[in-house]
Design an enzyme around this catalytic site. Structure first.
Site, PDB file in Angstrom:
ATOM      1  N   TYR A 154       0.837  -1.204   0.000  1.00  0.00           N
ATOM      2  CA  TYR A 154       0.000   0.000   0.000  1.00  0.00           C
ATOM      3  C   TYR A 154       0.870   1.252   0.000  1.00  0.00           C
ATOM      4  O   TYR A 154       0.634   2.182  -0.780  1.00  0.00           O
ATOM      5  CB  TYR A 154      -0.916  -0.010   1.226  1.00  0.00           C
ATOM      6  CG  TYR A 154      -1.854   1.165   1.309  1.00  0.00           C
ATOM      7  CD1 TYR A 154      -2.992   1.224   0.516  1.00  0.00           C
ATOM      8  CD2 TYR A 154      -1.605   2.223   2.179  1.00  0.00           C
ATOM      9  CE1 TYR A 154      -3.861   2.301   0.578  1.00  0.00           C
ATOM     10  CE2 TYR A 154      -2.460   3.303   2.249  1.00  0.00           C
ATOM     11  CZ  TYR A 154      -3.594   3.336   1.455  1.00  0.00           C
ATOM     12  OH  TYR A 154      -4.443   4.416   1.519  1.00  0.00           O
ATOM     13  N   SER A 155       1.891   1.269   0.852  1.00  0.00           N
ATOM     14  CA  SER A 155       2.778   2.434   0.937  1.00  0.00           C
ATOM     15  C   SER A 155       3.482   2.673  -0.393  1.00  0.00           C
ATOM     16  O   SER A 155       3.580   3.817  -0.861  1.00  0.00           O
ATOM     17  CB  SER A 155       3.809   2.228   2.052  1.00  0.00           C
ATOM     18  OG  SER A 155       3.185   2.054   3.305  1.00  0.00           O
TER      19      SER A 155
END
Length: 247
Positions: A154-155
């Site tokens: 996600y990051s």
């Protein structure tokens, strides 16, 4: 609520049937815009349209599939110019250590969160260039600035979206099309269902204002970035993280 002037504008909002996307649609309609919701969930689209009224329409779109995106873009443009694109759709992909995450989940998260915005821009930017006007707002995340543990996929996807914003903004400088992104802290929406409670608690612990952001607060920033009042910012990153990141 202050009225941001979007009179006569037409917006496409991805992931528009719920959460931040739906709050953005509501804010834009209140500001005079018409909106088209692109979402993969037909039932959620129907529910959102019943709530939003006559100035809203919806299309079922698989944002990772260029044919689906191109078809939706053609349909939207057939109804009139698209002045605003909000790339809001995203998934978290769950939580786990980088070396423990399933490669398929890693790839899927990048496909939805990064490839999807590329495909929507690819489909709609040419018409904005031709019109000499456009506003694109990408919904990234504080995770893209700081890199949350147990969420490398996600990051990384949100960091990539920040990079895409900067590149596209520079490419379109002078064309009348401005591209910016926002990096919100977490909002308590349905996306929380994809996260562990441990990760939710971690995110809250990092926010100096000691609460999650409200979707309506994010929508207000998106609406301003989508307006003519935003006239000298492009390729920029606008923080809305409750003090977590002050850069």
């Amino acid at each position: 609520m202050n009225r941001i002037d979007l009179s006569g504008r037409r917006a496409v909002i991805t992931g528009g049937a719920r959460g931040i996307g739906l709050a953005t649609a509501e804010r834009m309609i209140a500001s005079g815009a018409a909106v088209t919701l692109w979402d993969v969930d037909a039932a959620a689209i129907d529910e959102a349209l019943a709530r939003l009224g006559a100035k809203a329409s919806g299309q079922i779109v698989e944002l990772t599939d260029e044919t689906s995106v191109d078809t939706a873009a053609a349909a939207a443009l057939a109804a009139g110019a698209v002045d605003i694109l909000v790339n809001n759709a995203g998934i978290t992909g769950g939580n786990g250590k980088t070396w423990e995450l399933d490669p398929a989940i890693w790839r899927k998260t990048l496909e939805v969160n990064l490839v999807g915005p590329y495909l929507t821009a690819r489909a709609l930017v040419p018409s904005m260039i031709a019109a000499g006007y456009g506003r694109i707002v990408n919904v990234a995340s504080i995770a893209g600035k700081e890199g949350n543990p147990n969420a490398s996929h996600y990051s990384a996807s949100k960091a990539g979206l920040i990079g895409l914003t900067k590149s596209l903004g520079k490419e379109l400088a002078g064309a009348g099309v401005l591209v910016n992104c926002i990096t919100p802290a977490a909002a308590r929406t349905a996306i929380f269902d994809q996260m562990s409670q441990e990760h939710i608690d971690y995110m809250l612990s990092k926010i100096p204002l000691a609460r999650f952001v409200e979707p309506s607060e994010v929508a207000a920033m998106i609406a301003w970035l989508s307006s003519e009042d935003c006239s000298f910012s492009t390729g920029a990153v606008f923080d809305i993280s409750g003090g977590r990141a002050v850069y």
